[in-house]
Structure formats: structure tokens, C-alpha cells
Design an enzyme around this catalytic site. Structure first.
Site, PDB file in Angstrom:
ATOM      1  N   ASP A  86       0.732  -1.163   0.063  1.00  0.00           N
ATOM      2  CA  ASP A  86      -0.069   0.074   0.000  1.00  0.00           C
ATOM      3  C   ASP A  86       0.961   1.267   0.039  1.00  0.00           C
ATOM      4  O   ASP A  86       2.151   1.014  -0.390  1.00  0.00           O
ATOM      5  CB  ASP A  86      -0.844   0.012   1.245  1.00  0.00           C
ATOM      6  CG  ASP A  86      -2.287   0.858   0.902  1.00  0.00           C
ATOM      7  OD1 ASP A  86      -1.969   1.868   0.365  1.00  0.00           O
ATOM      8  OD2 ASP A  86      -3.313   0.214   1.182  1.00  0.00           O
TER       9      ASP A  86
ATOM     10  N   HIS B 136       1.796   1.970  -2.988  1.00  0.00           N
ATOM     11  CA  HIS B 136       0.754   2.654  -3.832  1.00  0.00           C
ATOM     12  C   HIS B 136       1.073   4.022  -4.025  1.00  0.00           C
ATOM     13  O   HIS B 136       0.438   4.984  -4.262  1.00  0.00           O
ATOM     14  CB  HIS B 136      -0.445   2.542  -3.008  1.00  0.00           C
ATOM     15  CG  HIS B 136      -1.449   1.165  -3.089  1.00  0.00           C
ATOM     16  ND1 HIS B 136      -2.546   1.043  -2.598  1.00  0.00           N
ATOM     17  CD2 HIS B 136      -0.850   0.107  -3.765  1.00  0.00           C
ATOM     18  CE1 HIS B 136      -2.896  -0.108  -2.967  1.00  0.00           C
ATOM     19  NE2 HIS B 136      -2.132  -0.640  -3.575  1.00  0.00           N
TER      20      HIS B 136
END
Ligand SMILES: *[C@@H]1O[C@H](CO)[C@@H](O)[C@H](O)[C@H]1NC(C)=O
Ligand SMILES: *[C@@H]1O[C@H](CO)[C@@H](O)[C@H](O)[C@H]1NC(C)=O
Ligand SMILES: *[C@@H]1O[C@H](CO)[C@@H](O)[C@H](O)[C@H]1NC(C)=O
Ligand SMILES: *[C@@H]1O[C@H](CO)[C@@H](O)[C@H](O)[C@H]1NC(C)=O
Ligand SMILES: *[C@@H]1O[C@H](CO)[C@@H](O)[C@H](O)[C@H]1NC(C)=O
Ligand SMILES: *[C@@H]1O[C@H](CO)[C@@H](O)[C@H](O)[C@H]1NC(C)=O
Ligand SMILES: *[C@@H]1O[C@H](CO)[C@@H](O)[C@H](O)[C@H]1NC(C)=O
Ligand SMILES: *[C@@H]1O[C@H](CO)[C@@H](O)[C@H](O)[C@H]1NC(C)=O
Ligand SMILES: *[C@@H]1O[C@H](CO)[C@@H](O)[C@H](O)[C@H]1NC(C)=O
Ligand SMILES: *[C@@H]1O[C@H](CO)[C@@H](O)[C@H](O)[C@H]1NC(C)=O
Ligand SMILES: *[C@@H]1O[C@H](CO)[C@@H](O)[C@H](O)[C@H]1NC(C)=O
Length: 403
Positions: A218, A241
């Protein structure tokens, strides 16, 4: 150590032993007590000793939540491993809970002048959580380490592996430094390492994150509400991310600020995003300001969305036109950004999508050079509802208007 120094320090130790009951030095070295929870011994050592050592080669096992708040002048030298158990039943009931996004944590570390270092490993035993979360998405998985109400806190020269959820949370703190961390989340099953952010910064000021390697699933670093004066430099992020501002302005009645953030010298590989800002629009959301944000020197490789502003986050175009974001975005620089996209968004390598009604201002792009995979043709730089400035503005042309 010289004899004189040795005598002097022994004397000092003796004198202080007279003044206050001083811990037996052995209690300041925390070792594995077989079959038992080492949490209480570790917590007691940190309470009583100025320096606590987890020796190299030793793995202490923590089965109870660690509340180490309000410390003063402490040094935790983690030369070995600190491993949290994967007793999901225990932790779902006993990890420290935060109202913010329903998060929880194994370990609260706070107070004044605290150093955590030593070259060892902080192990979150994430695999059981990755597998359990795949079965139950309402499971609240603990963050491994939370710097909580801390001032002058340093975390350096350590490895962090397999956090159940975020690796590091900075909450209500200032003057926090992370230097030389190796962060790695890997799943050995088919279940993915969801929400394993490297760092999330919330209600905190003057935070530095540098010289670290992150392999996760993430955000590499995320700036949450009221993160101010942040420097992020020299990170190698893989599989993440991206470096993300937000999402902000989600909750009605709450004002979110992210201001003065400088991210520089970042390599971003195999990621969903590179440099990103996201803010909510639509009815029944909050408000805020994102101001003075620089992304400088990003080398990206195989990134789905290398450069992103999304000021209509989770909101379709019609609704965003009716209810533009009340989280304003001002003074943003994307400088020295190069590399390749993955083709996940075809030829689009950069997308600056603001709400209608001029909610973004002074957005600059300089020295931007990004290429999609060959099969996707020429790079497309897209923009909506803003004026783009800087020497790479021509790549974007005139932005479309959706309002
Ligand atoms: C942690 O310990 C401090 C000091 O003892 C206490 O005030 C605080 O309530 C505890 N925090 C939690 C979340 O238990
Ligand atoms: C936290 O969980 C509660 C209960 O499941 C839910 O009602 C609430 O919306 C959640 N809050 C956030 C911020 O996600
Ligand atoms: C899923 O996790 C939630 C939160 O821990 C818990 O309340 C619920 O009972 C779990 N559901 C199942 C089916 O295990
Ligand atoms: C993981 O997924 C692959 C491909 O779908 C499958 O062949 C394999 O059996 C799965 N492994 C496990 C442990 O479930
Ligand atoms: C940039 O980061 C790399 C690690 O990715 C490091 O080796 C290099 O020294 C950094 N450069 C500067 C100027 O800080
Ligand atoms: C980098 O991330 C990719 C995609 O998630 C993964 O397949 C690869 O193993 C990672 N590389 C390292 C060195 O961890
Ligand atoms: C952020 O700071 C502002 C100004 O101090 C405050 O009004 C707001 O409530 C804070 N927001 C959050 C999410 O803490
Ligand atoms: C913008 O943010 C950077 C990084 O925190 C800071 O050094 C600089 O002083 C800020 N500029 C202004 C005008 O506040
Ligand atoms: C961008 O890179 C150039 C060349 O490496 C350097 O001179 C410039 O200072 C960088 N930009 C910023 C904002 O640091
Ligand atoms: C763009 O690159 C040039 C040449 O490397 C450099 O002189 C300039 O400072 C860079 N501009 C910015 C804003 O980084
Ligand atoms: C672009 O700049 C012009 C001239 O300053 C201004 O009138 C217009 O509102 C700006 N557009 C947006 C979308 O901010």
C-alpha cells in the site's frame, strides 16, 4: 574504555544507586523467557532503565499490547528481534484502538527524547492476519509501531517485517525522525499484503523519513490530516501505492490540513501510483487545504499512475461538478519526474484532475519525462479544471473543463 573512565562511571552508578533504587543492570537486557510473554519484562525494563537492550541473536515474543507512552530520555537498542504473536483473538480485543479510520496498534511509543535503534528486526507476524483478512474484511489488524504523543523520537537502523497492517503510524507527535529502515512485507500464501503502508502521518509536525527501503502493498508514505512540515528523502519504494497526500476532506465537519511537504530522491518501482494527491468531493464530505507540496526527483519504473491529482476522489464527474471539493489544493510542484508507466492506464502517464470551480491553484510541473510501454504509443498527459504552470506544462496542453 580507560580505567579512569571506568572507575568514574562505576562511581556514578554507585552514587545514583544510593539516590534512587536503580535497576539491576541485568533487568535492562531483555531475553526470551521460554514459553512466556516477554511483553511485561520488556515494558518494565523500559520503565526502569535508561538503556534497554534486546541482544543480538535473541528473539523476544510479545503477547500483550505495549503502552510505552510518556517516556523520558530512553534508548531501546533492538539488536535482536522483537516479535509480536499472531493471536488474532487476543489482539482484536486488546490492541490499542484509534477512532481515526478504526485503526489499532500493538505498540504505543511516546514521550520525550526516545531512540529506537540497534540493527535488529521488528516482526509483526503478518501472515496469519493476511490470511484471516482474506476471510473477514472487517477484521481490525494492528499497526506494528505507533509513535504517539512523542517529541524528539528517533527510529533508525532497524528492519521491520510483515506488519499485519500499516508499519508505522505517527500520531500527535513532533520532531520525529526515521532513518535507515528496511521495511518488507511478504505473503507466503495467495492472500495479499493489504494496507501495509510504510508510514502514515496524522496530526503531527516536523517529521523526517529518509534513507529507507520499502517493499509493501500500500502507500509507501501517506500524509493524513494535519501532517505538516514533512521531509521524505532517499527512499526506494517497491510494490507500493506511492507517496500519497490523503485522501483528505472525507468527514463532514472536519477540516484537514497537509502543508509544507517535500519529497525528494525517490525511486518508485512496480507501484500503483508515484506522486499522488487525493481529496474528496461530493455531498456530505469535509473540507481542508493542501498547500506547498513538492515531489522532486522521482525515478519511476512500471508505475500504473506516475503523477496524480484526484480532487474528485470516489466521486463521479456529474456529482463532482455539483459538489466540487472543499479541500483546496495550492502551490504544488512535480519536479524532475522521470521513468516508465505500466500501461495500466494505457498511454496516460500523468493525470491532474481537479474539481471544477478553480479548486486547484499554482500547480507546477518541471522536467517531467514519462513513457508508457511501447504498445501504448505516445505518452498522454491529462488535466482537468486547472491551469498548469512550469516548463513541462506544454505536455498537458489546455486542460479540459468538466464543470
Ligand atoms: C498508557 O499509559 C498511560 C500512562 O500510564 C496512560 O495514561 C494511558 O491511558 C495508557 N494508554 C492506553 C491507551 O492504555
Ligand atoms: C468504524 O467502525 C464502525 C463500526 O463498524 C463504523 O460504523 C464506522 O463507520 C467506522 N469508522 C470509520 C472512520 O471507518
Ligand atoms: C470479523 O471481524 C470482526 C472484527 O474483528 C468480528 O467482529 C467478526 O466477528 C468477524 N467475523 C467473522 C465471521 O469471523
Ligand atoms: C494459489 O493460486 C494458484 C493460482 O490460482 C493456485 O494454483 C494455487 O493452488 C494456490 N495456492 C494456494 C496455497 O491456495
Ligand atoms: C538518493 O537515494 C539513493 C538511494 O535510493 C542514495 O544512494 C543516494 O545517495 C541519494 N542521493 C542523494 C543526493 O541524497
Ligand atoms: C517488488 O514488487 C514486485 C511487485 O509487487 C514484487 O513482485 C517483487 O518481488 C518486489 N521486489 C522485491 C525486491 O521485493
Ligand atoms: C487540523 O488543524 C486545524 C487547525 O488547528 C483544526 O481546526 C482541525 O480540527 C484539525 N483537523 C484534524 C483532522 O485534526
Ligand atoms: C514549503 O515547504 C518546505 C518543506 O517543508 C519548506 O522548507 C518551505 O519553507 C515551505 N515554504 C513556505 C513558503 O512555507
Ligand atoms: C532537478 O534536477 C536538476 C538536475 O539534476 C537539479 O539541478 C534541480 O535542482 C532539481 N530540482 C529541484 C527542485 O531540486
Ligand atoms: C530542470 O532541469 C534543469 C536542467 O537539469 C535544471 O537546471 C533545473 O533546475 C530543473 N528545474 C527544476 C524546477 O527542478
Ligand atoms: C486559469 O487562469 C485564468 C487566468 O488567471 C483564470 O481566470 C481561471 O480561472 C483559471 N482556471 C482555473 C481552472 O483555475
Amino acid at each position: 574504555m580507560g580505567i579512569v573512565h571506568l572507575v568514574a562511571s562505576t562511581l556514578a552508578a554507585l552514587l545514583s544507586a544510593v539516590a534512587v533504587p536503580s535497576p539491576d543492570i541485568a533487568d535492562c537486557i531483555v531475553r526470551r523467557a521460554r514459553g512466556r510473554d516477554d511483553g511485561p519484562a520488556f515494558a518494565r525494563a523500559v520503565e526502569r532503565c535508561e538503556t534497554v537492550v534486546v541482544p543480538k541473536g535473541e528473539t523476544i515474543v510479545i503477547a500483550t499490547a505495549l503502552n510505552m507512552t510518556g517516556l523520558r530520555d530512553k534508548h531501546i537498542s533492538m539488536e535482536g528481534t522483537i516479535k509480536f504473536t499472531d493471536d488474532i483473538t487476543y489482539w482484536t480485543g486488546n490492541a490499542f484502538f484509534f477512532d481515526f479510520q478504526n485503526q489499532s496498534t500493538f505498540w504505543l511509543l511516546g514521550g520525550h527524547n526516545v531512540l529506537l535503534d540497534g540493527g535488529g528486526t521488528l516482526d509483526g507476524s503478518g501472515q496469519a492476519w493476511y490470511d484471516a483478512f482474506a476471510q473477514n474484511s472487517s477484521l481490525i489488524r494492528p499497526i506494528t509501531l505507533t509513535v504517539f504523543n512523542g517529541q524528539h523520537i528517533t527510529v533508525r537502523d532497524i528492519t521491520q517485517i510483515n506488519s499485519p497492517e500499516w508499519f508505522n503510524f505517527v500520531y500527535g507527535s513532533n520532531n520525529v525522525l526515521y532513518d535507515n529502515l528496511h521495511i518488507n512485507a511478504v505473503s507466503t500464501s495467495n492472500n495479499t499484503i493489504k494496507n501495509t503502508d510504510g508510514w502514515d502521518i496524522y496530526r503531527s509536525d516536523s517529521v523526517v523519513i529518509k534513507n529507507s527501503v520499502v517493499n509493501n502493498g500500500d502507500d509507501c508514505v501517506s500524509f493524513k490530516p494535519n501532517a505538516t512540515n514533512i521531509l521524505v528523502s532517499s527512499l526506494q519504494c517497491n510494490g507500493s501505492h506511492g507517496i500519497s497526500v490523503g485522501s483528505l476532506g472525507q468527514y463532514p465537519g472536519i477540516y484537514d490540513i497537509v502543508e509544507n511537504v517535500y519529497s525528494t530522491n525517490i525511486t518508485m518501482s512496480n507501484a500503483q501510483n508515484g506522486a499522488r494527491i487525493k481529496a474528496w468531493a461530493g455531498p456530505n464530505v469535509g473540507s481542508g487545504i493542501v498547500k506547498n507540496i513538492t515531489f522532486n526527483g522521482f525515478l519511476e519504473e512500471n508505475v500504473d499512475n506516475p503523477v496524480v491529482i484526484d480532487q474528485c476522489y470516489e466521486t463521479d464527474a456529474a456529482l463532482c461538478a455539483q459538489f466540487p471539493s472543499n479541500t483546496l489544493i495550492q502551490d504544488v510542484w512535480f519536479d524532475n519526474i522521470s521513468g516508465t508507466s505500466s500501461g495500466a492506464d494505457k498511454s496516460v502517464v500523468a493525470s491532474l484532475a481537479c474539481s471544477p470551480d478553480s479548486r486547484c491553484s499554482n500547480v507546477n510541473v518541471n522536467n517531467v519525462s514519462l513513457t508508457p510501454p511501447p504498445q501504448d504509443g505516445m505518452a498522454t498527459y491529462s488535466c482537468q479544471n486547472l491551469n498548469v504552470s512550469g516548463n513541462a506544462a506544454r505536455l498537458f496542453g489546455t486542460c479540459s473543463s468538466t464543470g
